[in-house]
Design a protein around this motif. Sequence first.
Motif, PDB file in Angstrom:
ATOM      1  N   CYS C  27       0.848  -1.199   0.000  1.00 31.59           N
ATOM      2  CA  CYS C  27       0.000   0.000   0.000  1.00 31.59           C
ATOM      3  C   CYS C  27       0.878   1.242   0.000  1.00 31.59           C
ATOM      4  O   CYS C  27       0.665   2.174  -0.761  1.00 31.59           O
ATOM      5  N   TRP C  55      -2.412   3.562   5.533  1.00 27.60           N
ATOM      6  CA  TRP C  55      -3.829   3.326   5.240  1.00 27.60           C
ATOM      7  C   TRP C  55      -4.226   1.900   5.548  1.00 27.60           C
ATOM      8  O   TRP C  55      -5.372   1.500   5.416  1.00 27.60           O
ATOM      9  N   PHE C 144      -9.183   2.236  -1.888  1.00 27.88           N
ATOM     10  CA  PHE C 144      -9.585   0.992  -2.547  1.00 27.88           C
ATOM     11  C   PHE C 144      -8.920   0.946  -3.918  1.00 27.88           C
ATOM     12  O   PHE C 144      -9.463   0.455  -4.892  1.00 27.88           O
ATOM     13  N   CYS C 157      -2.771  -4.256  -2.299  1.00 30.54           N
ATOM     14  CA  CYS C 157      -2.563  -5.082  -1.107  1.00 30.54           C
ATOM     15  C   CYS C 157      -3.028  -6.515  -1.367  1.00 30.54           C
ATOM     16  O   CYS C 157      -2.338  -7.476  -1.016  1.00 30.54           O
TER      17      CYS C 157
END
Lengths: 822, 296, 262
Positions: C27, C55, C144, C157
Amino acid sequence: MTTNLIDIQNADVIMITSNMAENHPVGFQWVVRAKERGAKVIHVDPRFTRTSALADIHVPLRSGTNIAFFGGLMAYAMNNDKIHTEYVAHYTNASMLIDDGFGFDDGMFTGYDGDAKRYDRTTWRYQTNPDGSPKRDTTLRHPRTVYQLMKRHYSRYTPEMVERVCGIPKAKFLQVAELFCSTGGPKKTKTGTVVYALNLTQHTNGVQNIRALAMLQLLLGNIGLPGGGVVALRGHANVQGATDLAVLYQDLPGYMAMPLRDVHPDLATYLEKETPKGGYWINKPAFFISLLKAWYGDAATKANDFGYDFIPKREKADAYSQQHIFVDMYEGKIKGFFAIGQNPAVGNPNATLARAALAKLDWLVVKDIFHTETAEFWRAPGVDPKSINTEVFFFPAAPAAEKNGTLTNTMRLIQWHNMAVEPPGDVRSDLHFWYHLGKRIKALYASSTARRDQGIKALVWDYPEEGKHAEPSAAHVLREMNGYVWAPDWKDRVQLKSFGECKADGTTAAGCWIYTGVFPDEKTNRAASRQIDKSGKDYLQHGWGFAWPANRRIMYNRASADLDGKPWIESKALIQWDPDADNGPGAPKGKWVGRDVPDYGPTLAPRAPKNAAGPLKGVGGNDPFIMRPDGVAGLFAPLVDGPLPEHYEPVEAPTRNLLSKQQINPVAKIWQVADGRNEIAEVGSSKYPYVLTTYRLTEHHLSGVMSRQLPWLAEMFKSHFAEISEELAKEKGIRNGDLVEVSTPRGSIKLRAMVTKRLRPFTIDGKTVHQIGIPWHWGYVGIAKGDVTNDLVASVGDPNVYIQESKALLCNVEKAAQQGVA
Amino acid sequence: MGVVTANIQDPHWGMYIVWYFFLGGIAGGAYFTAAIADYFGGPRERQMAKIGYYIAWPLTVICGILLILDLGTPSRFLNMLREFKWQSPMSVGAWGLAVFGAFATVSAVLAYFERGPMPVLSLSEADRLRYRRLVGLVGTLAGFFLASYTGVLLGSTAIPMWTESRLMGALFLASAASTGVASIALVAWLRGLDLGETWNRIHRFDRFAIVWEAVLLAALLVMLGGAAEPIVSGRYALLFWVGLVAIGLVAPFVLQLRTGHHSGRPTFALALPALLVLVGGFVLRYVVIMSGPYHG
Amino acid sequence: MAATMTQKVMYTDTTICTGCRACMVACKQWNQLPYEEPEWTGGYGNRSHFSDKAWRFVRFIEVDDPRPSHKGEVQWLMMSDVCKHCQQAGCLEACPTGAIHRTAWGTVDIDQGICNGCRDCVASCPFGVIAFNADTGRVNKCTFCSDRVPAGMPTACAKTCPTSSIRFGDKEPMLEMARARVKELKAQGFERANLYGDSDILGGLNAFYVLADSPSVYGLPERPELPQRNVNLDSALAIASSVVIGLAALVSFRDQGAGRQG
Ligand SMILES: Nc1nc2c(c(=O)[nH]1)N[C@H]1C(S)=C(S)[C@@H](COP(=O)(O)OP(=O)(O)OC[C@H]3O[C@@H](n4cnc5c(=O)[nH]c(N)nc54)[C@H](O)[C@@H]3O)O[C@H]1N2
Ligand SMILES: Nc1nc2c(c(=O)[nH]1)N[C@H]1C(S)=C(S)[C@@H](COP(=O)(O)OP(=O)(O)OC[C@H]3O[C@@H](n4cnc5c(=O)[nH]c(N)nc54)[C@H](O)[C@@H]3O)O[C@H]1N2
Ligand code: SF4
Ligand code: SF4
Ligand code: SF4
Ligand code: SF4
Ligand code: SF4
Ligand SMILES: [Mo]
């Protein structure tokens, strides 16, 4: 490893003894897949780790007592009818009879010479028939069979003894024994795999640890079958490639012995002594002479022993391990040192000794992708740069993404990678460095007539150069390893397709015979192949890269089938004998077929008698272990420290040996180093009462150079820490996060205490023994800095390979003054 | 070990927001008190009302500035008015402040030009007063809104102490009334206005507001239970009990009981309770804002 | 980015998470988030909160094994925590500028070009996800991977996760998998195994979890609720308070007869 990571998914029980989830996180996905299919996972580790978190059973075992545990498992299997009888009788040397002179008494095998501290191994051999073949009793009943000797040997390894020695509660041991041994038995229906790495190797009985594990697998009939095997997880991305290509001092490429000056004076003697009488290694002369041809080309002729004299020879059998080198360096015997992709100032055992040794050098070359602690040893904390006379040269190295080449991973899989970006500035690949260094040396010696220099002059050094920096072609290096029909010009060199084509007459050249097939013609680099089979037919993915030997994914796969060539377990078929297969006109019918490349004579029928000649001389239809002279796996195998694994305590241990009066491996290597630099704590020391183990974390890499200098990784684990049980912390008044001092007779380090439930004290022979754990990734360069764990570790080694004992030692821990705790 | 902490992220609402909540409350409170007095009261009340309007207008401007300064990206303050979201007190609040600002401006202008010539609009003095009182009456609603929405805003966050506080808007309203009228009193005292009997009315109203505030506060604490820990026994307890309860509620209430006034220049005794009320009002906002995200 | 795009989710099966933290690094790398000084959590975690620079983070929880068959043994739960992309999202409801919006594939994202840094969303996330970024003056959280998903790529991720503990895909089949997994875990003795983020939680989470133990063990709210649910009641009470105060003012200041002037 004997198997393949992908194949782990087929196991019914997986016994992991390393910390696989943390250190082989990508390979661990196959354990997860197996779990999803219902497999049970056992994790054996003194600590509860991230692997334990995903295991069904965690078995806490005191560091350094692995053989007691595996011995207990073997005893359980043998006493509870869990061995795969037919497999054991026919595919291992369990049925061979051993010399009547061989014996074992209270920790010692026959033949120990106390003065020389070595074993005379003459009685550790088979009884032989008049024709020289070993005597055999496949009923396994004869008292001199290996099997009966083993049974007696391990009868001492009772569940009670395992509990006393290892600290594993008896009930837990029995639970594990039952579960894992459920993969064996005369009517075997399941397979089990075992996983190990440094947890077993870094001990003064490291090699025997691994043997014990492999023997257990053989007893259960687990080797060669899908979901079986021994998963030897290797270290660095290319450590497999490094060993294949002879980074170990005792080897030449392809696992042929590095010649010894006195034992192997000439080629004929070398080949005579090193070539066994049976098994696939009888082809060694072809491999060896092809190697010489690859190195010396036209200068290698029959008349000059193919250049055998050009190769430097070992003076002693055992003097050149990393540990030997640094002790020698400390004693001033070594003038210069290349540290190319290693960081001994942090990674070596007894690292204070290593750094002191570097200071005795005249010159040191470090070629690395970062500034390492080794490159900076002259200004390490507490070192006065003025006191260091070593001249240090630093060369920036290109990492994998900045060069073409291959990595050979833990499953012998050779994978090619392309350069993604040009290396910046003065950064060059290691290949570039060695190649141009070689060119310059050759130029310097071009006119030398000294005999010792002739090898330098004769060396074939003709890789095409590419690009503005004259980068040698890595593809051509791989082509050379693969081998070709010798010709002075690249354009005339025809690639070999398999190592079977290697010749002992000087017509072929092969830099590493086991790699043959990876570059079968000048256009095909199978290491670069990236075909994936999604249909499930080729679950071993033979189209992805190239696994040596011969793209075989599971070794000894003949053992997956019974004496008639049928799978032992129908659902676990790998290769099997197809008696009707047509082999072309005139040839007898029948061949091995299945999901992997047969590790066998492709048409060698089951139950066939032993070949009297040919490339598989001495191998019969039921001899799956073709690299062994007798074609069977060696339960009994004479290493320097014994033919059967026996439990000894680590050199530093909190208890006397409960199994025999012999405290430690009688032939373990303990270096005597000047200036008190290698003091050893006594057995049951009150000054150093705690067991210490050292290990890795997922987030850091080895000596930490590649992770502590990267912000994203450095922030994952910034502070150096010691894992301490709540019980010990309470005893010592240590709270989580406190700064503590951990000391051994070699040194002491300061770091933070991580107090955790995941470590628990052991009860050893009725007494509480505490164990603490320290990851070893920290050093004095980078974003995340900390003391060097290896300052604590001793210079002691396994007598076979001299690996350090950094998994089990003694230490003390005390709360330190709470300064600078971030 | 392994630490598991509450799911709280600190919005870093600091002194700008404390001052905004405090001054916004005063503005709203002063305005609606003034407007109600203006509409329903007599001449003295109208004099008092003018003070209220004069307080509300500059405070509104200051509030706007505080809000803009508090933004991470102040240049984008107009983005507040890109949308209107009923369920977002922050959105409704931005609009509400703008609307209130309009009322406060009109009221202040009409109060300023109570008599004499008036630029731009030529309204008769009587019309001016009539419009002022009418505008004020409608603006009262905006005043109530500004005085209380900040509490509703806190209640609609996920910060545990705030999200459990059903009465925060109601409480802030009571405090706004109290601080609003206190600020009128303070200015009246500063300017030496002879409000006569109205002083007693001011005190009576303020006492009522204090009692109401105390009742709501007690109810809130009971409802919060353990969640009120940082205020009642934790880090902010001293400030809360001394600054708000003792100085801001009990003391002015008691003092106001003892002062009676009928005519002449106001004495400091009349202004002192007002001062204490203002201190209390500030402490209330400070404690509530600071203690919410505080954990550990 | 058609409005008809199917709902995309991340399904995280915490029971096969090895806590390797590759997802955190992935990420950071994909989003080029800078180094941040870690905290000493006392365990393997390097943080216990989200931040504008983190995050996603992995929670490490040492507890007693939840399986009755493993009574008295330690268990180490790991959970890679992230924005839940709630169907009823406190942050989105709070946002006055409209910077926070729902994407065509059902997730919640922040338009950095609109956000003015008021931080109401920060206070309004029941999971403490959004954090203020002092460098940009705006707020950040997991996007996202809205710069990958429309291009047909999985989130960074999920793509990185070696055990596929984090899976990226379409909502319905993923939910099915998760429900089946809970059943399996229960059969294995994890009596409290649960699916966290089905429609019972904030209308459904587009980043949902299978947990081996109760949510609170992982530091998750057992029953998170939309914070804006309070707006109506709180407003009503504030209005009531206004009425009381208004009447009091009226009573206090009304002109009591005689002196009434024009
Ligand atoms: N992320 C990451 N991955 C790596 C590396 C890295 O640095 N970082 N290093 C790579 C390298 S070079 C290597 S060699 C491998 C090593 O891989 P591993 O062998 O898995 O590595 P370690 O962490 O050194 O040791 C494994 C475990 O052995 C346990 N242990 C200690 N004593 C004993 C014992 O007597 N018996 C048993 N059963 N366990 C014991 C320790 O508690 C530790 O958890 O990992 C490779 N992979
Ligand atoms: N106490 C304790 N000590 C141990 C161990 C333990 O478990 N406990 N484990 C041991 C084990 S298994 C190992 S393998 C050793 C490892 O010990 P080392 O090999 O000394 O440690 P690394 O940090 O891997 O060093 C590798 C170096 O190579 C550099 N590098 C990476 N890529 C390239 C490249 O392409 N070219 C060049 N020139 N350099 C490159 C890296 O930056 C790094 O500095 O440590 C051993 N030491
Ligand atoms: S670092 Fe490379 S070799 Fe190690 S687990 Fe990850 S992918 Fe595999
Ligand atoms: S988890 Fe928080 S930030 Fe994420 S969508 Fe839900 S409310 Fe918003
Ligand atoms: S900080 Fe930005 S994203 Fe958050 S509520 Fe305010 S404007 Fe919306
Ligand atoms: S989805 Fe993308 S932004 Fe969100 S945590 Fe994963 S990598 Fe980070
Ligand atoms: S990458 Fe996957 S296994 Fe690793 S910590 Fe993240 S979720 Fe867990
Ligand atoms: Mo290694």
